[in-house]
Design an enzyme around this catalytic site. Structure first.
Site, short mmCIF file in Angstrom:
data_model
loop_
_atom_site.label_atom_id
_atom_site.label_comp_id
_atom_site.label_asym_id
_atom_site.label_seq_id
_atom_site.Cartn_x
_atom_site.Cartn_y
_atom_site.Cartn_z
N THR A 149 0.87 -1.17 0.00
CA THR A 149 0.00 0.00 0.00
C THR A 149 0.90 1.22 0.00
O THR A 149 1.64 1.47 0.94
CB THR A 149 -0.91 0.01 1.23
OG1 THR A 149 -1.75 -1.15 1.19
CG2 THR A 149 -1.79 1.25 1.25
N LYS A 176 -7.19 1.37 -2.91
CA LYS A 176 -6.78 0.96 -1.57
C LYS A 176 -6.94 2.11 -0.59
O LYS A 176 -7.28 1.90 0.59
CB LYS A 176 -5.33 0.47 -1.57
CG LYS A 176 -4.83 -0.05 -0.22
CD LYS A 176 -5.65 -1.24 0.30
CE LYS A 176 -5.24 -1.69 1.69
NZ LYS A 176 -3.94 -2.36 1.75
N LYS A 178 0.79 4.79 8.35
CA LYS A 178 1.37 5.16 7.05
C LYS A 178 0.30 5.25 5.99
O LYS A 178 0.24 6.22 5.22
CB LYS A 178 2.44 4.13 6.68
CG LYS A 178 3.03 4.29 5.29
CD LYS A 178 2.36 3.39 4.24
CE LYS A 178 2.52 1.92 4.52
NZ LYS A 178 1.94 1.07 3.46
#
Length: 291
Positions: free
Chosen positions: A98, A173, A241
């Site tokens: 990701t 995502k 993150k």
């Protein structure tokens, strides 16, 4: 057995299971991980060890990566020792980390200049989805490259879609992570409320997961919460993150994300309390004052 050789870089919590499924589906597997010990189980099962990402790229027809942070992706793909420079012409690079949509676009551009294809294909489903080969795979990139890799994706995923050009997988995502961020807060709050009300959390969970509140977070991670199981299926540090990338991407689109911002604030506080290497379900400790 397929004649294609798959290079797999990143054999962590999810990557190891993914690589194992690929190998069990008849593909020759070349693996690399910064810590070789984390790849030993795969090597013992027949995978070939690559001493560097460069070696993995040179030996593979499809190179798949799933690492921690965008900086890790950049270190793998760029430079004279990187994957792009050393991949075979016509091979397909698949980053399943990701990461930033803009980085996926940069990888695709530079790969194309070298006669190499690139897909960004982040996944959702956590450690459970990886172990059971039921991941959701959201891909961006050229249709021809997607079709080439689709049989390999089928070894690890259940829902597999190409959403558009380079970067589309990462944007998808981000939408996934935005949805999860508020869902995790809601799951933890609901279970903390249940406990405070003196009800059986197991019984309440068994009822509400069958209705409109039902979700993976509630059924899978909710049970880990009430059992005090904070082992990582997905690390808090990696979720932070992801949320940071989603906030940045939303701002670039001129969009405010108050739910996402609040979730990141809570997870930042958990990381400061030492939970950065715990699973995302450890957000429950925020509501129960666990340390």
């Amino acid at each position: 057995m397929s004649e294609m050789t798959i290079g797999f870089i990143g054999t962590g919590v999810m990557g190891k299971s993914m690589a194992k499924h690929i190998m069990n589906n008849g593909y020759s597997l070349v693996v690399y991980n910064r810590t070789k010990e984390k790849a030993e189980e795969l090597i013992d099962a027949g995978a070939h060890w690559a001493s560097t990402p460069k070696e993995a790229a040179e030996k593979s027809d499809i190179i798949m990566t799933i690492v921690g942070f965008p900086a890790d992706v950049e270190a793998l793909y760029f430079g004279s020792e990187g994957i792009i420079a050393n991949a075979k012409k016509g091979s397909v690079l698949v980053d399943m980390t990701t990461s930033k949509p803009a980085l996926a676009e940069k990888i695709a551009l530079q790969a194309g200049e070298k006669g190499v294809y690139a897909l960004d294909a982040p996944v959702s489903g956590g450690d459970v989805g990886a172990r059971e080969a039921k991941l959701a795979i959201m891909a961006g990139g050229e249709a021809a490259a997607f079709e080439t890799v689709y049989p390999v994706f089928s070894a690890i995923g259940e829902t597999i879609e190409r959403l558009g050009p380079a970067g589309a997988g990462q944007h998808t995502k981000m939408a996934n992570q935005i949805a999860i961020a508020s869902t995790m807060m809601g799951t933890a709050e609901a279970l903390a409320y249940t406990k405070r009300a003196g009800l059986s959390q197991d019984e309440v969970l068994s009822v509400i997961e069958t209705g409109a509140a039902g979700s993976f977070s509630l059924s899978q991670l909710g049970r880990r919460m009430i059992n005090g199981d904070y082992a990582p299926g997905f690390y808090i540090k990696h979720f932070i993150k992801d949320m940071a990338i989603a906030i940045e991407s939303a701002e670039e689109l001129g969009m405010d994300t108050p739910g996402l911002n609040q979730a990141k604030k809570l997870y930042d506080q958990l990381a400061e309390r030492g939970f950065e290497n715990s699973g995302t379900q450890a957000i429950y400790t925020y509501y129960t004052d666990e340390t």
